[in-house]
Write an enzyme that holds these catalytic residues in place. Structure first.
Site, PDB file in Angstrom:
ATOM      1  CD  GLN A 202      -2.740   1.346   2.382  1.00  0.00           C
ATOM      2  OE1 GLN A 202      -2.211   1.713   3.425  1.00  0.00           O
ATOM      3  NE2 GLN A 202      -4.030   1.113   2.282  1.00  0.00           N
TER       4      GLN A 202
ATOM      5  CB  CYS B  77      -4.437   7.305   6.276  1.00  0.00           C
ATOM      6  SG  CYS B  77      -3.592   7.663   7.815  1.00  0.00           S
TER       7      CYS B  77
ATOM      8  CG  ASN C 191     -11.905  -2.320   6.812  1.00  0.00           C
ATOM      9  OD1 ASN C 191     -11.573  -1.155   6.972  1.00  0.00           O
ATOM     10  ND2 ASN C 191     -11.473  -3.284   7.591  1.00  0.00           N
ATOM     11  N   GLY C 192     -14.370  -2.856   8.543  1.00  0.00           N
ATOM     12  CA  GLY C 192     -14.688  -2.096   9.755  1.00  0.00           C
ATOM     13  C   GLY C 192     -15.487  -2.901  10.753  1.00  0.00           C
ATOM     14  CG  ASP C 193     -16.557  -1.424  13.806  1.00  0.00           C
ATOM     15  OD1 ASP C 193     -15.397  -1.150  14.146  1.00  0.00           O
ATOM     16  OD2 ASP C 193     -17.469  -0.569  13.763  1.00  0.00           O
TER      17      ASP C 193
HETATM   18  C1  LIG Z   1      -3.032   0.514  14.272  1.00  0.00           C
HETATM   19  C2  LIG Z   1      -3.726   0.739  12.956  1.00  0.00           C
HETATM   20  C3  LIG Z   1      -2.990   1.082  11.845  1.00  0.00           C
HETATM   21  C4  LIG Z   1      -3.628   1.281  10.610  1.00  0.00           C
HETATM   22  N1  LIG Z   1      -2.866   1.555   9.505  1.00  0.00           N
HETATM   23  C5  LIG Z   1      -3.459   1.614   8.285  1.00  0.00           C
HETATM   24  C6  LIG Z   1      -2.681   1.740   7.094  1.00  0.00           C
HETATM   25  O1  LIG Z   1      -1.437   1.794   7.129  1.00  0.00           O
HETATM   26  N2  LIG Z   1      -3.345   1.811   5.909  1.00  0.00           N
HETATM   27  C7  LIG Z   1      -4.723   1.744   5.830  1.00  0.00           C
HETATM   28  O2  LIG Z   1      -5.287   1.804   4.733  1.00  0.00           O
HETATM   29  N3  LIG Z   1      -5.472   1.608   6.931  1.00  0.00           N
HETATM   30  C8  LIG Z   1      -4.879   1.520   8.145  1.00  0.00           C
HETATM   31  N4  LIG Z   1      -5.641   1.310   9.253  1.00  0.00           N
HETATM   32  C9  LIG Z   1      -7.097   1.110   9.104  1.00  0.00           C
HETATM   33  C10 LIG Z   1      -7.436  -0.379   8.953  1.00  0.00           C
HETATM   34  O3  LIG Z   1      -6.909  -0.900   7.755  1.00  0.00           O
HETATM   35  C11 LIG Z   1      -8.963  -0.607   8.959  1.00  0.00           C
HETATM   36  O4  LIG Z   1      -9.521   0.120   7.898  1.00  0.00           O
HETATM   37  C12 LIG Z   1      -9.622  -0.153  10.269  1.00  0.00           C
HETATM   38  O5  LIG Z   1      -8.867  -0.570  11.387  1.00  0.00           O
HETATM   39  C13 LIG Z   1     -11.056  -0.698  10.386  1.00  0.00           C
HETATM   40  O6  LIG Z   1     -11.049  -2.107  10.328  1.00  0.00           O
HETATM   41  P1  LIG Z   1     -11.109  -3.031  11.657  1.00  0.00           P
HETATM   42  O7  LIG Z   1     -12.296  -2.564  12.455  1.00  0.00           O
HETATM   43  O8  LIG Z   1     -11.254  -4.435  11.120  1.00  0.00           O
HETATM   44  O9  LIG Z   1      -9.845  -2.820  12.408  1.00  0.00           O
HETATM   45  C14 LIG Z   1      -5.038   1.151  10.493  1.00  0.00           C
HETATM   46  C15 LIG Z   1      -5.761   0.813  11.641  1.00  0.00           C
HETATM   47  C16 LIG Z   1      -5.143   0.606  12.855  1.00  0.00           C
HETATM   48  C17 LIG Z   1      -5.972   0.225  14.042  1.00  0.00           C
END
Ligand SMILES: Cc1cc2nc3c(=O)[nH]c(=O)nc-3n(C[C@H](O)[C@H](O)[C@H](O)COP(=O)(O)O)c2cc1C
Length: 325
Positions: free
Chosen positions: A71, A101, A201-203
């Site tokens: 990415q 981001c 994606n998310g949660d």
């Molecule tokens: C510690 C952390 C670092 C993350 N870094 C990135 C990243 O480098 N690139 C990105 O697109 N999303 C990043 N995200 C977002 C995640 O890819 C994802 O979209 C977000 O955590 C929601 O999904 P989840 O609820 O399954 O964690 C990050 C999230 C967390 C918690």
């Protein structure tokens, strides 16, 4: 079967990119359990082009990682195109572009989710990257900047028109950061607007979440981030559940002990002793979460400054749990 351009994925459950988490040792481990795809930590396009050691470390992949998605983030079309080319040459099989981001440092550089505010410019960057490489390019975005500007459906359509091969939508706006709940139903409005695969994606933290997310969004697959903390096997379990309805058990405690030990050693080998110890701490905490006596174990492990000592205390902690069962 989910396809990204000409690449067929073995499963439609994907590991989310997470800075500071989805490094090479973690991605390799999650893949070894059977993830459809794993995505690298975000790498700034300018650090790719200045060839910083960190950018090489983040992008590191080899043929055994196939398919490996790297990415990149940035706002300059030429710089992003060059960064994509460089990562392709370093072994990436997919380039993912970060339009999600929310953090200030990235937004202030007009990258990440700030790109969703200017669709025309966002599309110019996507087009430049698509034209620069002969591997599939994907994009990860939020639903929009804020509640009154949820433009993911329109941006996704424009992305498709310039040759983007898959869109992932984190069901929150930028202004929500990580607050509230991901809006899986809104992702359906993206899915209805494009013909390329859409990943929701998310949660997603358990099997029921994954099933509900697919039902609400109509998406072609799901991406899981924080739900994999300390559970590199969760992506595979989720895929199995979605395909069969069967809930595979977690690895036994003894298996988890060996997974943690091997993962810990892999991190030390990858980063070296000093950085490795620091970076591995959070993983040690996540694996042990919820186990009897884990707070005391973590307290001790976090203060240690030699990997050998940490490995010894891991042996001691899991050893005593295994003997008492
Ligand atoms: C510690 C952390 C670092 C993350 N870094 C990135 C990243 O480098 N690139 C990105 O697109 N999303 C990043 N995200 C977002 C995640 O890819 C994802 O979209 C977000 O955590 C929601 O999904 P989840 O609820 O399954 O964690 C990050 C999230 C967390 C918690």
């Amino acid at each position: 079967m989910l396809r990204i351009g000409n690449i067929k994925l073995e499963s439609n459950v994907i590991l989310a990119p997470m800075s500071g988490v989805t490094d090479r040792p973690f991605r390799k481990l999650v893949r070894s359990f059977g993830a459809g795809l794993v995505v690298s930590e975000m790498i700034a396009s300018h650090s790719v082009m200045s060839e910083t050691q960190e950018s090489f470390r983040k992008a590191h992949c080899d043929p055994s990682d196939f398919p490996a998605s790297v990415q990149i983030a940035g706002c300059d079309p030429q710089l992003m195109a060059n960064a994509a080319k460089k990562n392709r040459d370093l072994g990436a099989s997919v380039i993912d572009i970060n339009y999600g981001c929310p953090v200030k440092k990235v937004i202030n550089g007009h990258a990440g989710s700030a790109m969703m505010k200017d669709e025309d410019h966002a599309v110019r960057v996507l087009e430049a990257v698509v034209n620069a490489v002969d591997i599939p390019v994907t994009v990860k975005m939020r639903t929009g900047w804020d509640d009154t500007n949820r433009n993911a459906p329109s941006l996704a359509k424009k992305a498709e028109n310039v040759g983007i091969k898959m869109v992932t939508v984190h069901g929150r706006t930028r202004c929500q950061f990580y607050k509230g709940k991901a809006d899986w139903k809104f992702i359906r409005t993206v899915k209805d607007n494009v013909t390329i695969p859409v990943i929701a994606n998310g949660d997603i933290n358990n099997f029921a979440d994954a099933k509900q997310c697919l039902a609400d969004s109509g998406a072609d697959g799901v991406m899981i981030g924080r739900g994999c903390y300390g559970k590199p096997w969760f992506i595979h379990q989720t895929n199995h559940y979605l395909n069969t309805g069967e809930e595979l058990p977690d690895p036994t405690l003894e298996e988890q002990y060996h997974i943690l030990r091997d993962h810990y050693q892999a991190m030390i080998d990858f980063y070296g002793e000093e950085n490795g110890i620091r970076i591995a701490r959070k993983h040690v905490g996540w694996y042990s979460n919820g186990l009897h006596g884990s707070a005391e174990f973590r307290n001790k492990a976090m203060r240690m400054s030699r990997s050998e000592d940490v490995l010894n205390i891991i042996d001691e902690f899991y050893g005593s749990l295994l003997h008492s069962t």
